[in-house]
Design a protein around this motif. Structure first.
Motif, PDB file in Angstrom:
ATOM      1  N   VAL A   1      46.952 106.433  73.234  1.00  0.00           N
ATOM      2  CA  VAL A   1      48.139 105.833  73.854  1.00  0.00           C
ATOM      3  C   VAL A   1      48.941 105.146  72.749  1.00  0.00           C
ATOM      4  O   VAL A   1      48.373 104.460  71.894  1.00  0.00           O
TER       5      VAL A   1
ATOM      6  N   SER B   1      44.472 103.083  83.007  1.00  0.00           N
ATOM      7  CA  SER B   1      44.587 104.450  83.538  1.00  0.00           C
ATOM      8  C   SER B   1      45.073 105.407  82.451  1.00  0.00           C
ATOM      9  O   SER B   1      44.613 106.551  82.371  1.00  0.00           O
ATOM     10  N   LEU B   2      45.981 104.938  81.590  1.00  0.00           N
ATOM     11  CA  LEU B   2      46.446 105.803  80.495  1.00  0.00           C
ATOM     12  C   LEU B   2      45.310 106.084  79.518  1.00  0.00           C
ATOM     13  O   LEU B   2      45.158 107.215  79.036  1.00  0.00           O
ATOM     14  N   GLN B   3      44.500 105.056  79.239  1.00  0.00           N
ATOM     15  CA  GLN B   3      43.359 105.251  78.316  1.00  0.00           C
ATOM     16  C   GLN B   3      42.382 106.283  78.889  1.00  0.00           C
ATOM     17  O   GLN B   3      41.797 107.068  78.149  1.00  0.00           O
TER      18      GLN B   3
ATOM     19  N   ASP C   1      43.179 108.722  81.050  1.00  0.00           N
ATOM     20  CA  ASP C   1      43.764 110.056  81.269  1.00  0.00           C
ATOM     21  C   ASP C   1      44.210 110.768  79.988  1.00  0.00           C
ATOM     22  O   ASP C   1      44.494 111.964  80.022  1.00  0.00           O
ATOM     23  N   TYR C   2      44.374 110.021  78.892  1.00  0.00           N
ATOM     24  CA  TYR C   2      44.919 110.625  77.659  1.00  0.00           C
ATOM     25  C   TYR C   2      43.971 110.387  76.484  1.00  0.00           C
ATOM     26  O   TYR C   2      43.144 109.472  76.506  1.00  0.00           O
TER      27      TYR C   2
ATOM     28  N   VAL D   1      54.413 105.209  75.662  1.00  0.00           N
ATOM     29  CA  VAL D   1      55.131 104.336  76.605  1.00  0.00           C
ATOM     30  C   VAL D   1      56.389 103.822  75.921  1.00  0.00           C
ATOM     31  O   VAL D   1      56.312 103.089  74.933  1.00  0.00           O
TER      32      VAL D   1
ATOM     33  N   LEU E   1      47.436 100.272  81.662  1.00  0.00           N
ATOM     34  CA  LEU E   1      46.964 100.740  80.357  1.00  0.00           C
ATOM     35  C   LEU E   1      45.599 101.405  80.511  1.00  0.00           C
ATOM     36  O   LEU E   1      45.323 102.444  79.900  1.00  0.00           O
TER      37      LEU E   1
ATOM     38  N   MET F   1      51.831 102.356  86.411  1.00  0.00           N
ATOM     39  CA  MET F   1      50.559 102.769  85.794  1.00  0.00           C
ATOM     40  C   MET F   1      50.003 101.593  85.007  1.00  0.00           C
ATOM     41  O   MET F   1      50.759 100.681  84.633  1.00  0.00           O
TER      42      MET F   1
ATOM     43  N   ALA G   1      49.712 109.761  75.427  1.00  0.00           N
ATOM     44  CA  ALA G   1      50.723 109.084  76.256  1.00  0.00           C
ATOM     45  C   ALA G   1      51.528 108.150  75.360  1.00  0.00           C
ATOM     46  O   ALA G   1      50.961 107.395  74.564  1.00  0.00           O
TER      47      ALA G   1
ATOM     48  N   LEU H   1      55.113 101.263  82.665  1.00  0.00           N
ATOM     49  CA  LEU H   1      53.778 100.678  82.542  1.00  0.00           C
ATOM     50  C   LEU H   1      53.836  99.326  83.246  1.00  0.00           C
ATOM     51  O   LEU H   1      54.740  98.538  83.006  1.00  0.00           O
TER      52      LEU H   1
END
Ligand SMILES: Cc1cc2nc3c(=O)[nH]c(=O)nc-3n(C[C@H](O)[C@H](O)[C@H](O)COP(=O)(O)OP(=O)(O)OC[C@H]3O[C@@H](n4cnc5c(N)ncnc54)[C@H](O)[C@@H]3O)c2cc1C
Ligand code: SF4
Length: 444
Positions: A232, A224-226, A228-229, A148, A222, A220, A146, A216
């Protein structure tokens, strides 16, 4: 046309369409093939080239100039883009006078450097005009990163990751990608929709999805990004602005210079943009100079830049200062705003001279007023809405090495990260280097 440079207050269409088009044309006309050969011929192809050291992206400048001089501009473009995927934009916006061209041995010897920036533009434009994308993706790795922010840092990071076979999803709060290339750089440095075209060209590498209008923070976290991906990258720039801390900041006609420039960059019709008759810009960086020059080019009668320190301390280069002066912008040094005067709408800026004690600035007590119906604040941007979970240093995201933050699996680069100058080329270098570190980490 009913308005003119003398129309009082803030008004659109101070100049006719023809005058506006002439004012906002390319700052430097592109070199043609012959002019490029002549310019390339001045390079000594130095063995220990200081121009390379001065380039934040380490482009092999003598090599690409030799490729131009031997009639291979597309190979030259490849040399540039290998190091700097936004080499086309950097050729237009880099302050070369303080980077490669300042370091050029011909600048030291004769005060006339090789035209590195314009040669870089010649090479990259030649390649891009053919619609060619000279890189291919490696086999898919199955990893997804991801990113951002789709500014220079995010784009450089995404492209390098995609080249190595990773999938990338970019999130940007704005409706268009490109970051300040699209919304901030002065219009006369990047004409004819180049920023948008360059993003489209870059995305030809494949494997990158851009989701605009997604931020962000509101959309969303951070965490959730950590989750899901696989990694980041934060390249969200600096979207907050400093407060002026002078009385009257809330008066009509006072606005942020970056917003003014963003409106200008997105305008289909420059004649529709309102500008003051008397404009005062507060600040001393590129944003201040760009806002001032563009106000003048829109038809303001007087434009003054007010900078609190002396000329030698001004962050905008001497070249930028001279450019502003050549367009009729007045630069006032050693002066700071005291009050924005006016009843509802601004009518003047009250300022006071300063002197540098060597231990900070002191007001001298000498106060003066400048007539103003528009005051543009260009006093620096700040990190807005920094995600929880990453450590900050000096108001930016703290990083070590190639952009590693304090959070696991999270890298950062560009203006939002601490260290390095806030320049397009620095953002590209940081995005690229973080991508290489992410690639190494994902392979481990
Ligand atoms: C007016 C102005 C003129 C300039 N002129 C020059 C110049 O001539 N030459 C030069 O070298 N440099 C110039 N600069 C500096 C240069 O533009 C920046 O250093 C560079 O753009 C930084 O790149 P970046 O990718 O870090 O950030 P940005 O370009 O700011 O891009 C950040 C991106 O992140 C997005 N974003 C922000 N917050 C979020 C969020 N929460 N979620 C998702 N997305 C988010 C933004 O919408 C933006 O697209 C100028 C800057 C300004 C303000
Ligand atoms: S320093 Fe100047 S002359 Fe030497 S390689 Fe670089 S551009 Fe050419």
């Amino acid at each position: 046309m009913t308005n003119s440079t003398h129309t009082p207050g803030i008004a659109p269409a101070r100049l006719d369409a023809q005058a506006l088009a002439a004012n906002f044309t390319d700052l430097h006309a592109p070199l043609d093939a012959h002019a490029a050969l002549v310019a390339a011929d001045r390079c000594y192809f130095c063995h220990d080239a200081p121009c390379i050291t001065a380039c934040p992206t380490d482009i092999d400048i003598p090599l690409f100039i030799r490729q131009i001089s031997t009639g291979m501009p597309e190979a030259a473009a490849r040399t540039i883009l290998d190091q700097n995927i936004l080499g086309g934009m950097c050729a237009r916006v880099c302050p070369t006078e303080t980077l490669c061209e300042e370091a050029c041995v011909r600048e030291a010897a004769e005060g006339k450097p090789v035209l590195i920036g314009q040669l870089q533009r010649y090479a990259t434009d030649t390649l891009m005009a053919k619609g060619v994308h000279p890189f291919v993706r490696a086999a898919p790795t199955g990893k997804c990163v991801a990113v951002v922010g789709a500014g220079p840092a995010g784009l450089a990071c995404a492209h390098r990751l995609a080249m190595h076979g990773h999938d990338v999803v970019m999130f940007d709060a704005r409706p268009k990608g490109g970051g300040l290339n699209e919304y901030g750089i002065a219009a006369y440095k990047t004409t004819d929709g180049f920023a948008e075209a360059e993003v489209k060209w870059l995305l030809q590498i494949g494997g990158i999805t851009v989701e605009t209008g997604k931020a962000l923070g509101p959309d969303m976290t951070l965490a959730s990004l950590q989750a899901d991906y696989d990694a980041v990258f934060l390249g969200m720039g600096l979207s907050g602005v400093n407060a002026l801390r002078a009385a009257g900041e809330d008066k009509d006609g006072v606005r942020d210079a970056v917003d003014f420039i963003a409106d200008l960059r997105q305008a289909d019709d420059l004649g529709g943009l309102p500008v003051g008759r008397n404009v005062v810009v507060i600040g001393g960086g590129m944003t201040a100079i760009d806002a001032a020059v563009q106000s003048k080019l829109l038809g303001a009668e007087t434009v003054t830049v007010l900078y609190r320190r002396g000329r030698e301390k001004m962050p905008a280069s001497r070249y930028e200062q001279d450019l502003a002066a050549s367009k009729g912008v007045r630069l006032v040094f050693n002066a700071m705003p005291v009050e924005i005067v006016g009843n509802g709408a601004v009518t003047a800026l009250r300022a006071e001279y300063t002197h540098d004690t060597g231990n900070g600035l002191q007001p001298t007590g000498e106060v003066f007023e400048i007539a103003a119906d528009m005051v543009l604040k260009a006093i620096g941007q700040t990190l807005d809405g920094s995600p929880s979970g990453v450590t900050l240093a000096g108001g930016k995201i703290a990083v070590t090495g190639p952009g590693r933050t304090s959070a696991k699996g999270v890298w950062a680069g560009g203006d939002c990260s601490a260290g390095g100058e806030d320049l397009t080329v620095t953002a590209v270098a940081e995005g690229r280097d973080a991508a290489m570190d992410i690639h190494a980490a994902l392979g481990a």
